[in-house]
Design an enzyme around this catalytic site. Structure first.
Site, PDB file in Angstrom:
ATOM      1  N   GLY A 122       0.663  -1.333   0.008  1.00 49.10           N
ATOM      2  CA  GLY A 122       0.009  -0.040  -0.095  1.00 49.10           C
ATOM      3  C   GLY A 122       0.978   1.229  -0.068  1.00 49.10           C
ATOM      4  O   GLY A 122       2.075   1.218   0.124  1.00 49.10           O
ATOM      5  N   LYS A 142       4.906  12.331  -2.335  1.00 50.81           N
ATOM      6  CA  LYS A 142       5.491  11.003  -1.704  1.00 50.81           C
ATOM      7  C   LYS A 142       6.466  11.532  -0.618  1.00 50.81           C
ATOM      8  O   LYS A 142       7.058  12.415  -0.851  1.00 50.81           O
ATOM      9  CB  LYS A 142       6.281  10.641  -2.882  1.00 50.81           C
ATOM     10  CG  LYS A 142       7.166   9.266  -2.765  1.00 50.81           C
ATOM     11  CD  LYS A 142       7.716   8.641  -3.832  1.00 50.81           C
ATOM     12  CE  LYS A 142       8.610   7.613  -3.641  1.00 50.81           C
ATOM     13  NZ  LYS A 142       9.388   6.869  -4.921  1.00 50.81           N
ATOM     14  N   ASP A 151       8.979   5.046   7.868  1.00 55.42           N
ATOM     15  CA  ASP A 151       8.697   6.200   8.664  1.00 55.42           C
ATOM     16  C   ASP A 151       7.708   7.334   7.916  1.00 55.42           C
ATOM     17  O   ASP A 151       7.311   8.114   8.190  1.00 55.42           O
ATOM     18  CB  ASP A 151       9.918   7.064   8.766  1.00 55.42           C
ATOM     19  CG  ASP A 151      10.801   7.159   7.860  1.00 55.42           C
ATOM     20  OD1 ASP A 151      10.232   7.059   6.514  1.00 55.42           O
ATOM     21  OD2 ASP A 151      11.949   7.601   7.983  1.00 55.42           O
ATOM     22  N   GLY A 152       7.382   6.701   6.745  1.00 60.11           N
ATOM     23  CA  GLY A 152       6.422   7.674   6.136  1.00 60.11           C
ATOM     24  C   GLY A 152       7.094   8.832   5.280  1.00 60.11           C
ATOM     25  O   GLY A 152       6.581   9.575   4.560  1.00 60.11           O
ATOM     26  N   ARG A 191       4.203  14.250  -7.295  1.00 62.17           N
ATOM     27  CA  ARG A 191       4.114  13.596  -8.600  1.00 62.17           C
ATOM     28  C   ARG A 191       2.792  13.566  -9.344  1.00 62.17           C
ATOM     29  O   ARG A 191       1.663  13.437  -8.569  1.00 62.17           O
ATOM     30  CB  ARG A 191       4.943  12.005  -8.607  1.00 62.17           C
ATOM     31  CG  ARG A 191       4.047  11.202  -7.419  1.00 62.17           C
ATOM     32  CD  ARG A 191       5.289   9.907  -7.559  1.00 62.17           C
ATOM     33  NE  ARG A 191       4.575   9.026  -6.885  1.00 62.17           N
ATOM     34  CZ  ARG A 191       5.142   7.748  -6.478  1.00 62.17           C
ATOM     35  NH1 ARG A 191       6.411   7.553  -7.050  1.00 62.17           N
ATOM     36  NH2 ARG A 191       4.583   6.775  -5.605  1.00 62.17           N
ATOM     37  N   ARG A 241      -1.520   0.501  -9.747  1.00 61.28           N
ATOM     38  CA  ARG A 241      -0.390  -0.342 -10.156  1.00 61.28           C
ATOM     39  C   ARG A 241      -0.947  -1.810 -10.232  1.00 61.28           C
ATOM     40  O   ARG A 241      -2.185  -2.183  -9.902  1.00 61.28           O
ATOM     41  CB  ARG A 241       0.454  -0.503  -8.759  1.00 61.28           C
ATOM     42  CG  ARG A 241       1.241   0.691  -8.679  1.00 61.28           C
ATOM     43  CD  ARG A 241       1.167   1.104  -6.950  1.00 61.28           C
ATOM     44  NE  ARG A 241       1.498   2.480  -6.730  1.00 61.28           N
ATOM     45  CZ  ARG A 241       2.866   2.638  -6.939  1.00 61.28           C
ATOM     46  NH1 ARG A 241       3.956   1.875  -6.810  1.00 61.28           N
ATOM     47  NH2 ARG A 241       3.223   4.229  -6.441  1.00 61.28           N
ATOM     48  N   ASP A 273       4.297  -4.287  -7.461  1.00 67.26           N
ATOM     49  CA  ASP A 273       3.716  -3.100  -6.973  1.00 67.26           C
ATOM     50  C   ASP A 273       4.423  -1.751  -7.497  1.00 67.26           C
ATOM     51  O   ASP A 273       3.843  -0.422  -7.218  1.00 67.26           O
ATOM     52  CB  ASP A 273       3.820  -2.905  -5.476  1.00 67.26           C
ATOM     53  CG  ASP A 273       5.135  -3.000  -4.884  1.00 67.26           C
ATOM     54  OD1 ASP A 273       5.804  -3.983  -5.107  1.00 67.26           O
ATOM     55  OD2 ASP A 273       5.779  -2.238  -4.176  1.00 67.26           O
ATOM     56  N   ASN A 274       5.453  -1.994  -8.429  1.00 66.92           N
ATOM     57  CA  ASN A 274       6.116  -0.654  -8.962  1.00 66.92           C
ATOM     58  C   ASN A 274       5.769  -0.869 -10.450  1.00 66.92           C
ATOM     59  O   ASN A 274       6.337  -0.145 -11.204  1.00 66.92           O
ATOM     60  CB  ASN A 274       7.495  -0.837  -8.791  1.00 66.92           C
ATOM     61  CG  ASN A 274       7.887  -0.395  -7.408  1.00 66.92           C
ATOM     62  OD1 ASN A 274       7.130   0.052  -6.568  1.00 66.92           O
ATOM     63  ND2 ASN A 274       9.224  -0.609  -6.993  1.00 66.92           N
ATOM     64  N   ASP A 308       7.742   4.928  -9.614  1.00 65.24           N
ATOM     65  CA  ASP A 308       8.669   4.658  -8.561  1.00 65.24           C
ATOM     66  C   ASP A 308      10.129   4.428  -8.860  1.00 65.24           C
ATOM     67  O   ASP A 308      10.702   3.506  -8.916  1.00 65.24           O
ATOM     68  CB  ASP A 308       8.180   3.493  -7.870  1.00 65.24           C
ATOM     69  CG  ASP A 308       6.817   3.465  -6.909  1.00 65.24           C
ATOM     70  OD1 ASP A 308       6.366   4.489  -7.076  1.00 65.24           O
ATOM     71  OD2 ASP A 308       6.877   2.588  -6.085  1.00 65.24           O
TER      72      ASP A 308
HETATM   73  P1  AMP Z   1       9.335   0.500  -2.890  1.00 67.53           P
HETATM   74  O1  AMP Z   1      10.272  -0.653  -2.679  1.00 67.53           O
HETATM   75  O2  AMP Z   1       9.822   1.849  -2.776  1.00 67.53           O
HETATM   76  O3  AMP Z   1       8.327   0.501  -3.992  1.00 67.53           O
HETATM   77  O4  AMP Z   1       8.361   0.200  -1.500  1.00 67.53           O
HETATM   78  C1  AMP Z   1       7.574  -0.961  -1.201  1.00 67.53           C
HETATM   79  C2  AMP Z   1       6.501  -0.465  -0.128  1.00 67.53           C
HETATM   80  O5  AMP Z   1       7.221   0.049   0.985  1.00 67.53           O
HETATM   81  C3  AMP Z   1       5.475   0.161  -0.410  1.00 67.53           C
HETATM   82  O6  AMP Z   1       4.537  -0.028   0.125  1.00 67.53           O
HETATM   83  C4  AMP Z   1       5.898   1.870   0.126  1.00 67.53           C
HETATM   84  O7  AMP Z   1       4.856   2.453   0.162  1.00 67.53           O
HETATM   85  C5  AMP Z   1       6.602   1.364   1.435  1.00 67.53           C
HETATM   86  N1  AMP Z   1       7.762   1.905   1.736  1.00 67.53           N
HETATM   87  C6  AMP Z   1       8.778   2.401   1.283  1.00 67.53           C
HETATM   88  N2  AMP Z   1       9.571   3.191   1.899  1.00 67.53           N
HETATM   89  C7  AMP Z   1       8.726   3.684   3.030  1.00 67.53           C
HETATM   90  C8  AMP Z   1       8.888   4.583   4.119  1.00 67.53           C
HETATM   91  N3  AMP Z   1       9.974   5.202   4.148  1.00 67.53           N
HETATM   92  N4  AMP Z   1       7.750   4.724   4.905  1.00 67.53           N
HETATM   93  C9  AMP Z   1       6.735   3.783   4.667  1.00 67.53           C
HETATM   94  N5  AMP Z   1       6.598   3.038   3.641  1.00 67.53           N
HETATM   95  C10 AMP Z   1       7.468   2.972   2.859  1.00 67.53           C
HETATM   96 MG    MG Z   2       6.795   1.208  -4.724  1.00 60.65          MG
END
Ligand code: AMP
Ligand code: MG
Length: 488
Positions: A88, A110, A122-123, A173, A180, A253-254, A263
């Site tokens: 998510g 983002k 950490d969001g 963005r 996705r 998911d990307n 992403d």
């Molecule tokens: P990604 O590999 O960047 O596509 O991220 C995979 C998943 O991890 C997605 O659900 C992102 O929203 C979540 N995610 C990545 N980095 C963070 C972060 N710093 N805080 C919260 N969720 C993250």
């Molecule tokens: Mg992603």
């Protein structure tokens, strides 16, 4: 130009099974890193407002604009080939959508704080990765590759812990949709067929209306959707291969349902041509190596096909839709490569010429951007040594050249026209790691001039930019020390 945008949220019409409504978490002392006038224009946003405290607050997520109903969507996915379950929007928040001449565009922040899907994260996003995403998505757009775009980046002094302590930033963005493959996998995995159908209908009605009227697959619109997504994804990956773009994390998911590059994390444009190049230091098996991208995209489409199966019904129809990949990808790649070589019509022996060219470049690890640009100039009339000098083993080039020259017309006027087309196909400027790195280092010191300069150059990568000749050169030795991981 409206002073503040008028938001709608088409996605929120899907209902609460698809998202959680929430507010972005404000960041202290936000500042503007860069605003992209091209996207601001597209969305009818006033650049002065965007750069004002009100605009900065709005796109950092510190103030919710009228009509915006911020939300984080839920999806699942396969990461590195393994089912990861629920993921998510862990740090992305959708503000809603705005009208544009190219149809409604969703805007997503983002790095704007925790969501119910943040898991251990950490969001937040750091300034470094936010600048990389901002510049690269605009570079891809400049290159003509389908991609999400970026409106602006804002920063804040708030510390964010990664390998070291960095500071927070937010990228706004923009895309027609951020849906996705993983959104479909989410509802399929849970057996929520009603929601799966609702999502598929939403995507078809909004973005693939032709699937409703297609008489292929006994009139099943979901098989037609799978076929259309397959074709778009195949065309996108062919373009990646032609510009030497390595995505780095092609998890399902990307993968955008619209066939957009999405992403930007550990991506890299190739320097020397190394087909097996792995740009993501966290990818120990090399699953997402450059030359594996076409197969991985197919694998990901297969996951999407499996998710759509309850709607498609006939397994044979799903397989037939996926088969599209095997014709579209090679066709698109061949078209891209012929264009790079300046050849407008396909002829017998072309496949071999393309193969020989790539082998020549791989053997010599020749720079994948500079080679094509200099080849274009050679066809235009520059000395052959300008290309030959790029090769560690010039005799390899000498052995290759006659086959290429044979394929070109003899007369100068025709060659000039070909060269002009090649110069619109083979970019002079790509976002090399070291260029992003220089801009990031300066941005950390609050000097955003290099971000601005790179943005302008990368948005017109086929043009000459005499003041920025240094951005078209070989990477410096220190560039190989830059480690790009999933950490962002
Ligand atoms: P990604 O590999 O960047 O596509 O991220 C995979 C998943 O991890 C997605 O659900 C992102 O929203 C979540 N995610 C990545 N980095 C963070 C972060 N710093 N805080 C919260 N969720 C993250
Ligand atoms: Mg992603």
């Amino acid at each position: 130009m409206t002073p503040t945008p008028v938001w709608r949220s088409s996605f929120s019409s899907l209902g609460p099974a698809f998202f959680t409504e929430l507010q972005p978490t404000p960041l202290p002392e936000p500042y503007l890193v860069s605003a992209n006038s091209a996207v601001a224009d597209q969305l009818g946003l006033d650049l002065n407002w965007l750069a004002s405290p009100a605009g900065i607050d709005a796109f950092t997520g510190n103030v919710v604009m009228p009509g915006s109903r911020p939300l984080a969507s839920v999806y699942s996915g396969h990461q590195f080939g393994v089912w990861a379950g629920q993921l998510g929007d862990g740090r992305a928040i959708l503000l809603g959508d705005l009208p544009s001449a190219d149809g409604r565009q969703e805007v997503q922040l983002k790095g704007s704080g925790l969501t119910p899907y943040s898991r251990m994260g950490d969001g937040r996003a750091v300034l470094r990765s936010s600048i990389r995403e901002y510049l690269c998505s605009e570079a891809m757009h400049g290159l003509g590759v389908p991609t999400t775009r970026a409106l602006c980046v804002t920063g804040s002094p708030q510390p964010v812990r990664r390998e070291e302590i960095e500071t927070a930033a937010v990228v706004a963005r923009v895309a027609p949709s951020f849906v996705r493959f993983g959104h479909f996998e989410h509802f399929a995995a849970r057996g929520q067929t009603a929601e799966l159908k609702q999502l598929a209908d939403f995507v078809i009605d909004g973005y693939y209306p032709q699937c409703r009227t297609s008489d292929r697959y006994h009139g099943n619109p979901y098989a037609a959707l799978l076929e259309a997504v397959t074709a778009r994804t195949a065309a996108m990956v062919a373009q990646w291969q032609a510009v030497g773009f390595c995505h780095g994390v092609m998890n399902t998911d990307n993968m955008s349902i619209l066939g957009l590059t999405i992403d930007y994390g550990p991506f890299q444009f190739l320097d020397g041509f190394d087909p097996g190049h792995i740009c993501n230091h966290s990818d120990e098996q090399g699953r997402y190596a450059f030359n594996r991208q076409p197969n991985v995209a197919y694998w990901n489409l297969f996951c999407l096909g499996q998710a759509l199966l309850p709607l498609i019904g006939e397994q044979d129809d799903a397989l037939a839709a996926l088969e599209t990949y095997k014709t579209v990808f090679p066709h698109e790649l061949q078209a891209c490569m012929l264009a790079k070589l300046g050849l407008t019509d396909a002829r017998e022996g072309d496949r071999e010429l393309i193969e020989n060219t790539l082998q020549l470049l791989a053997k010599n690890r020749t720079d994948f951007t500079i080679f094509w640009r200099r080849l274009s100039r050679f066809v235009e009339g520059a000395a052959v040594d300008t290309v030959r000098d790029l090769f560690l083993e010039p005799k390899d080039f000498d052995a290759w050249l006659p086959q290429y020259l044979d394929r070109l017309p003899g007369d100068r006027a025709a060659m000039t026209a070909i060269a002009a087309a090649m110069l619109r196909t083979n970019p002079k400027f790509i976002l090399r790691n070291h260029l992003a790195e220089i801009a990031i280092r300066q941005a950390k010191l609050k000097d955003f001039s290099e971000v601005e300069a790179l943005l302008a150059v990368l948005q017109a990568p086929f043009d000459e930019h005499p003041a920025h000749e240094d951005k078209a050169g070989f990477p410096p030795d220190w560039a190989s020390q830059i480690e790009i991981s999933c950490s962002s």
